[in-house]
Design a protein around this motif. Structure first.
Motif, PDB file in Angstrom:
ATOM      1  N   ARG A 185      37.570  25.294  55.584  1.00  0.00           N
ATOM      2  CA  ARG A 185      36.391  25.957  55.439  1.00  0.00           C
ATOM      3  C   ARG A 185      35.936  26.716  54.362  1.00  0.00           C
ATOM      4  NH1 ARG A 185      34.954  31.211  57.612  1.00  0.00           N
ATOM      5  NH2 ARG A 185      37.138  32.130  57.483  1.00  0.00           N
ATOM      6  N   PHE A 186      36.776  27.141  53.529  1.00  0.00           N
ATOM      7  CA  PHE A 186      36.701  28.104  52.104  1.00  0.00           C
ATOM      8  C   PHE A 186      35.986  26.641  51.243  1.00  0.00           C
ATOM      9  CE2 PHE A 186      38.303  29.518  48.038  1.00  0.00           C
ATOM     10  CZ  PHE A 186      37.507  30.740  48.166  1.00  0.00           C
ATOM     11  N   ARG A 187      36.781  25.507  51.224  1.00  0.00           N
ATOM     12  CA  ARG A 187      36.179  24.346  50.344  1.00  0.00           C
ATOM     13  C   ARG A 187      34.825  24.197  50.608  1.00  0.00           C
ATOM     14  NH1 ARG A 187      37.740  21.964  45.625  1.00  0.00           N
ATOM     15  NH2 ARG A 187      37.266  19.796  45.462  1.00  0.00           N
ATOM     16  N   ARG A 188      34.329  23.844  51.717  1.00  0.00           N
ATOM     17  CA  ARG A 188      32.961  23.580  52.296  1.00  0.00           C
ATOM     18  C   ARG A 188      32.054  24.777  51.852  1.00  0.00           C
ATOM     19  NH1 ARG A 188      35.296  22.192  57.247  1.00  0.00           N
ATOM     20  NH2 ARG A 188      34.840  24.031  58.115  1.00  0.00           N
ATOM     21  N   ALA A 189      32.579  26.038  51.885  1.00  0.00           N
ATOM     22  CA  ALA A 189      31.587  26.930  51.233  1.00  0.00           C
ATOM     23  C   ALA A 189      31.542  26.983  49.740  1.00  0.00           C
ATOM     24  CB  ALA A 189      32.059  28.497  51.744  1.00  0.00           C
ATOM     25  N   LEU A 190      32.654  26.497  49.019  1.00  0.00           N
ATOM     26  CA  LEU A 190      32.693  26.625  47.718  1.00  0.00           C
ATOM     27  C   LEU A 190      31.583  25.440  47.308  1.00  0.00           C
ATOM     28  CD1 LEU A 190      36.230  27.028  46.311  1.00  0.00           C
ATOM     29  CD2 LEU A 190      34.474  28.678  46.348  1.00  0.00           C
ATOM     30  N   LYS A 191      31.432  24.381  47.780  1.00  0.00           N
ATOM     31  CA  LYS A 191      30.874  23.369  47.624  1.00  0.00           C
ATOM     32  C   LYS A 191      29.059  23.585  47.771  1.00  0.00           C
ATOM     33  CE  LYS A 191      33.898  19.583  48.379  1.00  0.00           C
ATOM     34  NZ  LYS A 191      34.049  18.324  49.078  1.00  0.00           N
ATOM     35  N   GLN A 192      28.691  24.852  48.410  1.00  0.00           N
ATOM     36  CA  GLN A 192      27.507  25.242  48.697  1.00  0.00           C
ATOM     37  C   GLN A 192      27.114  26.266  47.834  1.00  0.00           C
ATOM     38  OE1 GLN A 192      26.298  25.161  52.939  1.00  0.00           O
ATOM     39  NE2 GLN A 192      28.282  24.600  53.397  1.00  0.00           N
ATOM     40  N   ALA A 193      28.106  27.121  47.084  1.00  0.00           N
ATOM     41  CA  ALA A 193      27.985  27.992  46.355  1.00  0.00           C
ATOM     42  C   ALA A 193      27.149  27.727  44.889  1.00  0.00           C
ATOM     43  CB  ALA A 193      29.299  28.716  46.209  1.00  0.00           C
ATOM     44  N   LEU A 194      26.767  28.883  44.265  1.00  0.00           N
ATOM     45  CA  LEU A 194      26.527  28.912  42.915  1.00  0.00           C
ATOM     46  C   LEU A 194      27.480  29.958  42.115  1.00  0.00           C
ATOM     47  CD1 LEU A 194      22.572  28.619  42.782  1.00  0.00           C
ATOM     48  CD2 LEU A 194      24.162  27.017  41.965  1.00  0.00           C
ATOM     49  N   TRP A 195      27.712  30.867  42.733  1.00  0.00           N
ATOM     50  CA  TRP A 195      28.495  31.862  42.314  1.00  0.00           C
ATOM     51  C   TRP A 195      29.597  32.525  43.201  1.00  0.00           C
ATOM     52  CZ3 TRP A 195      27.691  32.852  37.423  1.00  0.00           C
ATOM     53  CH2 TRP A 195      26.301  32.798  36.865  1.00  0.00           C
ATOM     54  N   VAL A 196      30.848  32.730  42.929  1.00  0.00           N
ATOM     55  CA  VAL A 196      31.814  33.250  43.775  1.00  0.00           C
ATOM     56  C   VAL A 196      32.343  34.887  43.247  1.00  0.00           C
ATOM     57  CG1 VAL A 196      34.326  33.093  44.290  1.00  0.00           C
ATOM     58  CG2 VAL A 196      32.881  31.117  44.173  1.00  0.00           C
ATOM     59  N   VAL A 197      32.349  35.570  44.018  1.00  0.00           N
ATOM     60  CA  VAL A 197      32.754  37.060  43.657  1.00  0.00           C
ATOM     61  C   VAL A 197      34.133  37.317  44.195  1.00  0.00           C
ATOM     62  CG1 VAL A 197      32.368  39.714  43.694  1.00  0.00           C
ATOM     63  CG2 VAL A 197      30.195  37.819  43.151  1.00  0.00           C
ATOM     64  N   VAL A 198      34.987  37.734  43.538  1.00  0.00           N
ATOM     65  CA  VAL A 198      36.349  37.990  44.138  1.00  0.00           C
ATOM     66  C   VAL A 198      36.510  39.400  43.904  1.00  0.00           C
ATOM     67  CG1 VAL A 198      38.949  37.733  44.019  1.00  0.00           C
ATOM     68  CG2 VAL A 198      37.272  35.625  43.694  1.00  0.00           C
ATOM     69  N   TYR A 199      36.466  40.164  45.173  1.00  0.00           N
ATOM     70  CA  TYR A 199      36.879  41.744  45.207  1.00  0.00           C
ATOM     71  C   TYR A 199      38.149  41.964  45.872  1.00  0.00           C
ATOM     72  CZ  TYR A 199      36.240  46.488  46.600  1.00  0.00           C
ATOM     73  OH  TYR A 199      36.253  47.783  46.795  1.00  0.00           O
ATOM     74  N   THR A 200      39.038  42.857  45.028  1.00  0.00           N
ATOM     75  CA  THR A 200      40.258  43.278  45.356  1.00  0.00           C
ATOM     76  C   THR A 200      40.310  44.695  45.406  1.00  0.00           C
ATOM     77  OG1 THR A 200      41.332  42.985  43.472  1.00  0.00           O
ATOM     78  CG2 THR A 200      41.306  40.981  44.851  1.00  0.00           C
ATOM     79  N   TYR A 201      41.024  45.275  46.322  1.00  0.00           N
ATOM     80  CA  TYR A 201      41.250  46.955  46.498  1.00  0.00           C
ATOM     81  C   TYR A 201      42.939  47.023  47.116  1.00  0.00           C
ATOM     82  CZ  TYR A 201      40.148  47.187  51.140  1.00  0.00           C
ATOM     83  OH  TYR A 201      40.190  47.032  52.578  1.00  0.00           O
ATOM     84  N   GLU A 202      43.311  48.266  46.723  1.00  0.00           N
ATOM     85  CA  GLU A 202      44.399  48.884  47.256  1.00  0.00           C
ATOM     86  C   GLU A 202      44.404  50.425  47.233  1.00  0.00           C
ATOM     87  OE1 GLU A 202      48.164  48.040  45.353  1.00  0.00           O
ATOM     88  OE2 GLU A 202      47.120  47.423  43.536  1.00  0.00           O
ATOM     89  N   TRP A 203      44.772  51.039  48.060  1.00  0.00           N
ATOM     90  CA  TRP A 203      44.747  52.546  48.122  1.00  0.00           C
ATOM     91  C   TRP A 203      46.075  53.312  46.952  1.00  0.00           C
ATOM     92  CZ3 TRP A 203      41.034  55.400  50.420  1.00  0.00           C
ATOM     93  CH2 TRP A 203      40.383  54.753  51.454  1.00  0.00           C
ATOM     94  N   GLU A 204      45.401  53.994  46.481  1.00  0.00           N
ATOM     95  CA  GLU A 204      46.561  54.640  45.396  1.00  0.00           C
ATOM     96  C   GLU A 204      47.499  55.286  46.205  1.00  0.00           C
ATOM     97  OE1 GLU A 204      43.916  54.986  41.278  1.00  0.00           O
ATOM     98  OE2 GLU A 204      44.395  56.676  42.968  1.00  0.00           O
ATOM     99  N   SER A 205      48.864  55.500  45.844  1.00  0.00           N
ATOM    100  CA  SER A 205      49.611  56.186  46.450  1.00  0.00           C
ATOM    101  C   SER A 205      49.704  57.568  45.884  1.00  0.00           C
ATOM    102  CB  SER A 205      51.131  55.678  46.374  1.00  0.00           C
ATOM    103  OG  SER A 205      51.145  55.663  44.949  1.00  0.00           O
TER     104      SER A 205
END
Length: 208
Positions: A185-205
């Motif tokens: 599913r991810f591969r199919r989405a990438l083949k249709q994309a122009l850009w990929v944004v990767v967002y990561t987060y974690e709460w600070e302790s």
């Protein structure tokens, strides 16, 4: 790109935007792409502000030209797109709006879990580290990265091969049906994309 244009999420730089000033203002958010192009990845809050007078969100982009009457419909189109944005990418004369919700012009995934230090070769880990942008959120630790579809496809291919190689060395382990489905599913989405944004987060302790 066709889907993004049809959905109103891709448009040429508006003539009233001072794009060079925008690049200079947010230099920390610039990305040097592998093909030599320069892109700017912005959060929606860089481009919108709340107007007490209008009781609505309005642009806060550096202005280059005064708006003529003929450009008013275009301004409304741009503002409607920005109001749906989570991220905005500027590159070579065009702005791409990444909306908050998935749709025909945007796919949203959790993960991919197989992109990690155990599966990616050094050159892809180096690129992943190079694209790191700290959003400097005062409440929690989060970061964002921008890739072209070609870069993301190459990284995904390497990560999938790395994961399969890892499982070959672990007796009794292999890709689950869920992993295989998600990878496809991810591969199919990438083949249709122009850009990929990767967002990561974690709460600070330790926050009160």
């Amino acid at each position: 790109m066709k889907s993004a244009v049809q959905a109103g999420f891709c448009f040429a730089y508006p003539p009233w935007w001072d794009v060079e000033a925008l690049f200079a203002q947010y230099a920390r958010w610039q990305v040097a792409l592998s093909d030599g192009r320069r892109a700017l990845l912005l959060n929606w809050a860089h481009l919108l502000t709340w107007s007490k007078q209008e009781r609505d969100w309005i642009e806060k982009v550096p202005q280059r030209e005064r708006l003529s009457e003929g450009e008013s419909p275009q301004k409304g189109h741009v503002l409607r797109a920005l109001r749906q944005a989570q991220w905005v990418i500027l590159c070579e004369g065009h702005a791409w709006v990444v909306p908050r919700e998935a749709g025909r012009a945007c796919a949203i995934f959790r993960g991919p879990s197989w992109w990690n230090s155990d599966t990616l070769p050094p050159e892809h880990l180096a690129l992943y580290a190079e694209r790191y942008i700290d959003t400097q959120n005062p409440f929690w630790m989060d970061s964002v990265r921008l890739f072209t579809a070609e870069e993301a496809l190459a990284m995904d291919r390497a990560a999938r091969e790395g994961l399969r190689a890892y499982y070959r060395n672990v007796p009794g382990r292999g890709l689950s049906r869920h992993q295989i489905r998600e990878m496809a599913r991810f591969r199919r989405a990438l083949k249709q994309a122009l850009w990929v944004v990767v967002y990561t987060y974690e709460w600070e302790s330790g926050l009160a």
